[in-house]
Design an enzyme around this catalytic site. Structure first.
Site: not given
Ligand code: IVH
Length: 677
Positions: A35, A39, A85, A119, A285, A403, A426, A432
């Site tokens: 580990d 790291d 949401l 939030k 809400k 395009c 386009c 394309c």
């Protein structure tokens, strides 16, 4: 090789090493280094990217970790889908939200009580308690199917494992957001770019012992499934569960009216930087749960809630160049290539300029010093030019009339707004190659075939190697070639094969959405699938004569207008589209449309409305008819079963016509009685 090239090579080498070890660790569960050495590699990469700003930064190493297909957790169906949401960015958006809910409920001037909560910018999870005991814990997944991360969630000490208290429901599902506090984030070693990534990384550890090492916290914010229902409002729900030991956010409160909404938004925005956790807005809400139920959901999000985001983070940089990008609908979008700059913790090197009018209006030129902003997951945008810093070498961008594929472009005329579209497109479709590639990304996306392990980057990779050109190629991949590519191994191939195999069983609705007909989004695809019912019927659109007949009938569908009908006609009048759709179909098993509530009072009945109702809006009436198994039509025909006549200003002609056709007429009074029975 010059110095810069050497650095780029070393950077690439580092990323490849990390990816390789991710695969050993995450996919094969067979780490080849310790580990701490792993790291060290990650730390080296971060430092490297910091030191040489010209390197394309990966934002955070966790992005690389996240690229591993997740097959490590068991998949479990959510009891109730976990939706997302809708967003509001300013006062106008919030005013619209308030108007919409009050129109839907036919509340006129009556104000609706809202409940607001911060939030939290973390990772969502759901906790299921049976008779008070925590028995399941899932990640959001795709919203319909989550992953079993119970053992990892159990390591969060503040999450109750057993609920103690009175009147605990037999079944209780608590939706919550998992996060790391800013303080704790500072303390843990800097493997991650921001606390949100750290929380995500920690929650997705295969070994819960690893999760336990990172101090995760949570706030409960929502109710999922519940039996029996004991709550009357969002505020009541949070109060009760807080008494039962759940963490709830103390900055939550009831508000009424736009003024209070604005005041609260400003108040929390002002104290935001001093909070010990990241928030990116406030969620508003409808407080009353009965009203929430009446409002219901659109396909992706509830009508009763909205996320009012805080103003976007901004930064100043220089436009190095402007290029164009082609989207799946052929939209030609100008993109500013900017001097890399960090905005809200992420290195940004591209920003959208929307369309040619926007460039003209803001007088944006190559070489200009500009302000850019980035809000949430949306693409960074160019906000304004600092004209005081403009120098003579700045160059106007001449918007190409062709395009990237060389073909002609045009601006469409919108029938609904009666204006020319600002976006140039386009005129080609699959012919394309730029559009084709984007269309493929759409086909494999979450909302369509949802093929895990086949993300945008992989589509790019396979496309560039000509391993896929059209959707049907996905089902006939040359795995022998893929396994030779960087980043692929036996296990990831096996997972991809499984995911592709699984995606072959697809609903008619998702299939219609996936083929990418202009103006046919998820909602319209659903309406169309309820009309065609089976792929056999839908396939009749391939035939020119039959199509014209069918399209005449589509106008009766509520939600489908002239624009959509024209788009469907255009799509199927191109032979390439028919060929590509047929090729795709050869590989699939399309599941016919089934109505969810077959047993409702209006089961399989075709309904039409005329006139307004006293207690409910037309939208609510429509949603109620559908909840009860009915199909709402927009025009009168012999096929109609009921004409529901509201007391307020019904169209006489429709009522007379219905009588002539012997269609059953239902008055407002009867309608209310039926719904209450
Ligand atoms: S309510 C039907 N309340 O934001 C969805 N969500 O963008 C109802 N979130 O998936 C969500 N804090 O992970 C709600 N106080 C809050 C929240 C919150 C954070 C997250 C949640 C959700 C996402 C939606």
């Amino acid at each position: 090789m010059d110095e810069k090239q050497k650095i780029i090579k070393e950077h690439k080498n580092l990323i490849n090493q990390i990816k390789k070890h991710n695969k050993y660790y995450f996919s094969e569960d067979n780490p080849k280094i310790s580990d701490s050495n792993y790291d060290k590699l990650k730390k080296k990469l971060i430092e490297f990217e910091k030191k040489y700003s010209f390197l394309k930064s990966h934002g955070s190493v966790s992005e690389i970790v996240g690229s591993t297909p997740s097959n490590k957790f068991k998949k479990i169906n959510h009891l109730i889908p976990m939706l997302s949401l809708a967003n509001a960015f300013d006062k106008n958006d919030m005013e619209d939200f308030l108007k919409k809910i009050s129109n839907f409920l036919n509340f006129k001037d009556k104000q609706i009580e809202l409940f607001t909560e911060p939030k939290i910018d973390g990772i969502s999870a759901t906790l299921i308690y049976e008779r008070g005991v925590l028995t399941k814990g899932l990640s959001r997944g795709d919203g319909v199917i989550g992953e079993d991360i119970l053992e990892n969630l159990k390591t969060i000490s503040e999450i109750p494992k057993i609920i103690k208290g009175d009147q605990i429901p037999d079944l209780l599902e608590i939706r919550c957001e998992i996060f790391i506090s800013k303080n704790d984030f500072q303390k843990i070693n800097k493997k991650f770019a921001n606390p949100r990534n750290a929380a995500g990384g920690s929650l997705r550890q295969k070994n819960p012992k690893e999760t336990a090492k990172i101090p995760l916290k949570y706030y409960a914010y929502g109710l999922g499934a519940v039996k029996p229902m004991l709550f009357s409002s969002q505020s009541d729900f949070l109060k009760k569960i807080n008494q039962w030991g759940f963490s709830t956010n103390s900055l939550s409160k009831k508000v009424i009216g736009l003024q209070e909404v604005e005041r609260e938004h400003k108040k929390i925005d002002d104290i935001r930087s001093g909070l010990n956790y990241d928030i990116d807005g406030l969620v508003y809400k409808v407080n009353d749960l009965k009203l929430q139920q009446r409002l219901g959901n659109t396909s992706n999000s509830p009508r009763w809630a909205i996320a009012y985001k805080f103003s976007a983070e901004k930064a100043v940089t220089i436009i190095k160049d402007i290029s164009i990008q082609v989207g799946r609908t052929g939209a030609i979008t100008p993109v500013a290539k900017v001097e890399p700059v960090t905005v809200g913790g992420v290195v940004v090197s591209n920003a959208t300029l929307h369309n040619e009018d926007e460039i003209k209006r803001k007088d944006i030129r190559i070489g200009d010093t500009i302000k850019i902003q980035r809000a949430g997951d949306v693409i960074p945008q160019v906000v304004s030019v600092d004209f005081s810093k403009r120098n003579k070498s700045s160059k106007k961008f001449s918007f190409p009339s062709k395009c990237l594929c060389g073909s002609h472009t045009k601006k469409e005329f919108s029938k609904s707004t009666k204006k020319e579209d600002a976006v140039r497109r386009c005129v080609k479709g699959y012919e394309c190659k730029y559009i084709a590639k984007e269309k493929l990304k759409h086909v494999v996306s979450k909302e369509a075939f949802n093929i895990e392990g086949l993300g945008k980057k992989v589509v790019d990779q396979l496309w560039d190697l000509e391993l896929i050109k059209e959707p049907s190629d996905i089902f006939n991949l040359n795995y022998k070639k893929i396994i030779e590519l960087e980043g692929w191994g036996d296990l990831s191939i096996k997972n991809l094969k499984n995911a592709i195999e699984k995606s072959k069983n697809i609903s008619l609705e998702k299939f219609i959405f996936s083929i990418g007909i202009r103006h046919i989004g998820q909602e319209n695809a659903k309406i169309l699938s309820s009309f065609f019912i089976s792929i056999k019927e839908f396939s009749k659109l391939f035939d020119n004569k039959l199509r014209k007949e069918i399209l005449k009938n589509l106008i009766e569908l509520d939600g489908i207008g002239e624009t959509q009908i024209e788009a469907i006609d255009n799509f199927f009048s191109k032979q390439t589209n028919i060929k590509i759709t047929k090729n795709l179909l050869n590989n699939l098993n399309i599941l016919s449309y089934t109505t969810k509530s077959k047993n409702g009072v209006f089961s399989n009945k075709k309904i039409m409305f005329t006139g307004g109702f006293e207690n409910m809006s037309r939208s609510e009436a429509k949603s109620l008819a559908e909840k009860n198994g009915g199909k709402v039509l927009g025009s009168l025909s012999k096929k109609l079963d009921y004409l529901i006549v509201g007391d307020s200003k019904p169209t006489r002609r429709k009522v007379d016509q219905a009588k002539e056709l012997k269609i059953r007429i239902i008055s407002e009074k009867e309608w209310n009685k039926i719904l209450n029975s």
